[in-house]
Design a protein around this motif. Structure first.
Motif, PDB file in Angstrom:
ATOM      1  N   LYS A 171       0.832  -1.210   0.000  1.00  0.00           N
ATOM      2  CA  LYS A 171       0.000   0.000   0.000  1.00  0.00           C
ATOM      3  C   LYS A 171       0.866   1.259   0.000  1.00  0.00           C
ATOM      4  O   LYS A 171       0.430   2.317  -0.463  1.00  0.00           O
ATOM      5  N   ASN A 172       2.081   1.138   0.510  1.00  0.00           N
ATOM      6  CA  ASN A 172       3.002   2.275   0.561  1.00  0.00           C
ATOM      7  C   ASN A 172       4.001   2.294  -0.595  1.00  0.00           C
ATOM      8  O   ASN A 172       4.862   3.168  -0.649  1.00  0.00           O
ATOM      9  N   ASP A 173       3.881   1.337  -1.509  1.00  0.00           N
ATOM     10  CA  ASP A 173       4.797   1.264  -2.652  1.00  0.00           C
ATOM     11  C   ASP A 173       4.197   2.044  -3.830  1.00  0.00           C
ATOM     12  O   ASP A 173       3.576   1.473  -4.726  1.00  0.00           O
ATOM     13  N   GLU A 174       4.385   3.351  -3.824  1.00  0.00           N
ATOM     14  CA  GLU A 174       3.774   4.206  -4.842  1.00  0.00           C
ATOM     15  C   GLU A 174       4.232   3.833  -6.243  1.00  0.00           C
ATOM     16  O   GLU A 174       3.427   3.791  -7.184  1.00  0.00           O
ATOM     17  N   TYR A 175       5.526   3.579  -6.397  1.00  0.00           N
ATOM     18  CA  TYR A 175       6.043   3.226  -7.716  1.00  0.00           C
ATOM     19  C   TYR A 175       5.444   1.894  -8.184  1.00  0.00           C
ATOM     20  O   TYR A 175       5.012   1.757  -9.333  1.00  0.00           O
ATOM     21  N   GLY A 176       5.410   0.917  -7.292  1.00  0.00           N
ATOM     22  CA  GLY A 176       4.853  -0.381  -7.644  1.00  0.00           C
ATOM     23  C   GLY A 176       3.381  -0.297  -8.000  1.00  0.00           C
ATOM     24  O   GLY A 176       2.922  -0.934  -8.962  1.00  0.00           O
ATOM     25  N   LEU A 177       2.614   0.485  -7.247  1.00  0.00           N
ATOM     26  CA  LEU A 177       1.190   0.653  -7.546  1.00  0.00           C
ATOM     27  C   LEU A 177       0.985   1.325  -8.898  1.00  0.00           C
ATOM     28  O   LEU A 177       0.004   1.046  -9.599  1.00  0.00           O
ATOM     29  N   LYS A 178       1.920   2.180  -9.287  1.00  0.00           N
ATOM     30  CA  LYS A 178       1.861   2.791 -10.620  1.00  0.00           C
ATOM     31  C   LYS A 178       2.015   1.714 -11.693  1.00  0.00           C
ATOM     32  O   LYS A 178       1.305   1.741 -12.704  1.00  0.00           O
ATOM     33  N   THR A 179       2.912   0.750 -11.473  1.00  0.00           N
ATOM     34  CA  THR A 179       3.079  -0.328 -12.463  1.00  0.00           C
ATOM     35  C   THR A 179       1.818  -1.177 -12.550  1.00  0.00           C
ATOM     36  O   THR A 179       1.457  -1.653 -13.632  1.00  0.00           O
ATOM     37  N   LEU A 180       1.129  -1.359 -11.432  1.00  0.00           N
ATOM     38  CA  LEU A 180      -0.125  -2.109 -11.433  1.00  0.00           C
ATOM     39  C   LEU A 180      -1.184  -1.357 -12.226  1.00  0.00           C
ATOM     40  O   LEU A 180      -1.872  -1.941 -13.082  1.00  0.00           O
ATOM     41  N   ASP A 181      -1.330  -0.064 -11.981  1.00  0.00           N
ATOM     42  CA  ASP A 181      -2.321   0.743 -12.688  1.00  0.00           C
ATOM     43  C   ASP A 181      -2.060   0.746 -14.192  1.00  0.00           C
ATOM     44  O   ASP A 181      -2.995   0.612 -14.999  1.00  0.00           O
ATOM     45  N   MET A 182      -0.794   0.895 -14.575  1.00  0.00           N
ATOM     46  CA  MET A 182      -0.446   0.923 -16.002  1.00  0.00           C
ATOM     47  C   MET A 182      -0.757  -0.420 -16.671  1.00  0.00           C
ATOM     48  O   MET A 182      -1.287  -0.464 -17.789  1.00  0.00           O
ATOM     49  N   THR A 183      -0.442  -1.503 -15.971  1.00  0.00           N
ATOM     50  CA  THR A 183      -0.653  -2.834 -16.537  1.00  0.00           C
ATOM     51  C   THR A 183      -2.136  -3.145 -16.681  1.00  0.00           C
ATOM     52  O   THR A 183      -2.583  -3.663 -17.714  1.00  0.00           O
ATOM     53  N   ILE A 184      -2.921  -2.837 -15.656  1.00  0.00           N
ATOM     54  CA  ILE A 184      -4.369  -3.085 -15.715  1.00  0.00           C
ATOM     55  C   ILE A 184      -5.017  -2.215 -16.790  1.00  0.00           C
ATOM     56  O   ILE A 184      -5.902  -2.667 -17.530  1.00  0.00           O
ATOM     57  N   SER A 185      -4.574  -0.988 -16.924  1.00  0.00           N
ATOM     58  CA  SER A 185      -5.122  -0.084 -17.928  1.00  0.00           C
ATOM     59  C   SER A 185      -4.877  -0.620 -19.339  1.00  0.00           C
ATOM     60  O   SER A 185      -5.794  -0.642 -20.174  1.00  0.00           O
ATOM     61  N   HIS A 186      -3.664  -1.061 -19.603  1.00  0.00           N
ATOM     62  CA  HIS A 186      -3.336  -1.610 -20.922  1.00  0.00           C
ATOM     63  C   HIS A 186      -4.104  -2.896 -21.186  1.00  0.00           C
ATOM     64  O   HIS A 186      -4.616  -3.132 -22.291  1.00  0.00           O
ATOM     65  N   PHE A 187      -4.201  -3.737 -20.182  1.00  0.00           N
ATOM     66  CA  PHE A 187      -4.939  -5.004 -20.268  1.00  0.00           C
ATOM     67  C   PHE A 187      -6.399  -4.740 -20.640  1.00  0.00           C
ATOM     68  O   PHE A 187      -6.946  -5.352 -21.565  1.00  0.00           O
ATOM     69  N   LYS A 188      -7.019  -3.801 -19.934  1.00  0.00           N
ATOM     70  CA  LYS A 188      -8.416  -3.452 -20.164  1.00  0.00           C
ATOM     71  C   LYS A 188      -8.614  -2.931 -21.589  1.00  0.00           C
ATOM     72  O   LYS A 188      -9.496  -3.391 -22.322  1.00  0.00           O
ATOM     73  N   GLU A 189      -7.768  -1.971 -21.988  1.00  0.00           N
ATOM     74  CA  GLU A 189      -7.896  -1.381 -23.319  1.00  0.00           C
ATOM     75  C   GLU A 189      -7.696  -2.419 -24.414  1.00  0.00           C
ATOM     76  O   GLU A 189      -8.434  -2.448 -25.404  1.00  0.00           O
ATOM     77  N   PHE A 190      -6.705  -3.290 -24.244  1.00  0.00           N
ATOM     78  CA  PHE A 190      -6.425  -4.301 -25.258  1.00  0.00           C
ATOM     79  C   PHE A 190      -7.582  -5.287 -25.383  1.00  0.00           C
ATOM     80  O   PHE A 190      -7.996  -5.634 -26.489  1.00  0.00           O
ATOM     81  N   LEU A 191      -8.104  -5.742 -24.254  1.00  0.00           N
ATOM     82  CA  LEU A 191      -9.225  -6.689 -24.293  1.00  0.00           C
ATOM     83  C   LEU A 191     -10.428  -6.095 -25.020  1.00  0.00           C
ATOM     84  O   LEU A 191     -11.072  -6.767 -25.833  1.00  0.00           O
ATOM     85  N   ILE A 192     -10.732  -4.850 -24.750  1.00  0.00           N
ATOM     86  CA  ILE A 192     -11.875  -4.194 -25.391  1.00  0.00           C
ATOM     87  C   ILE A 192     -11.637  -4.058 -26.893  1.00  0.00           C
ATOM     88  O   ILE A 192     -12.499  -4.421 -27.712  1.00  0.00           O
ATOM     89  N   GLU A 193     -10.462  -3.576 -27.272  1.00  0.00           N
ATOM     90  CA  GLU A 193     -10.163  -3.378 -28.691  1.00  0.00           C
ATOM     91  C   GLU A 193     -10.072  -4.706 -29.437  1.00  0.00           C
ATOM     92  O   GLU A 193     -10.572  -4.847 -30.547  1.00  0.00           O
TER      93      GLU A 193
END
Length: 197
Positions: A171-193
């Motif tokens: 919860k305190n790993d800001e950089y790591g949480l950013k990698t999670l957000d980026m990965t989920i965002s790309h995953f979501k966009e790719f699945l939809i497209e």
């Protein structure tokens, strides 16, 4: 679209927290999600008996049956693992190896499904990239499209650091949480497209 999240941790800690967080983001976007944890499940390692080659099913009758059914229906797959000595957990490796039975049932059973990885270690660089590469190797060998979060932050996927403090640590790993957000965002966009084509 259906997404299955497989938590390869034998505990209910940082890996479980992160995978649930990822699935919640997808729920909010209208995806149908399923969380499966190996914790408290009876999943034996593959015995390489070759029963599945001849009979198109696994000879082992255990909790892997639930995972087989979910994998068949999924459009997207998220595999999450803690780092155990620089690699994925033994429990997640057992799940991966037992997928041999599904592949023998249908060689294209995973074709064009989309996969991402979430890994978390007690050290910032404790084997996260090696673990993602192991998961991605499974994806590539089985015609699953592996995704990351892209350049400048999440080159291979979601890599997090628990600081040996479980869910509180990530919860305190800001950089790591950013990698999670980026990965989920790309995953979501790719699945939809990909599914719109």
């Amino acid at each position: 679209m259906k997404v299955i999240g497989i938590c390869g941790s034998p505990r209910d800690g940082a890996t479980s927290f992160l995978l649930k967080k990822a699935l919640e983001k997808l729920d909010d976007e209208g995806f149908e999600t399923m969380f499966i944890s190996v914790k408290d499940k009876d999943i034996s390692p593959c015995s390489h008996c070759n029963h599945c080659i001849e009979n198109k099913e696994c000879s082992i009758d255990d909790d892997m049956i639930e995972i087989y059914d979910a994998l068949k229906e999924a459009d997207g797959i998220i595999m999450a693992s803690p780092i155990h000595f620089g690699s994925i957990s033994a429990q997640l490796k057992a799940v991966i190896d037992r997928c041999q039975a599904l592949i023998m049932e249908d060689i294209d059973i995973f074709k064009n499904k989309v996969g991402i990885s979430i890994v978390v270690g007690g050290d910032r660089s404790g084997g996260q990239e090696l673990a993602i590469q192991q998961i991605n190797t499974f994806y590539l060998l089985n015609k699953i499209i592996p995704l990351s979060g892209g350049s400048f932050g999440a080159n291979l996927g979601a890599c997090l650091w628990s600081q040996d403090d479980g869910a509180n640590g990530v919860k305190n790993d800001e950089y790591g949480l950013k990698t999670l957000d980026m990965t989920i965002s790309h995953f979501k966009e790719f699945l939809i497209e990909f599914n719109d084509k």
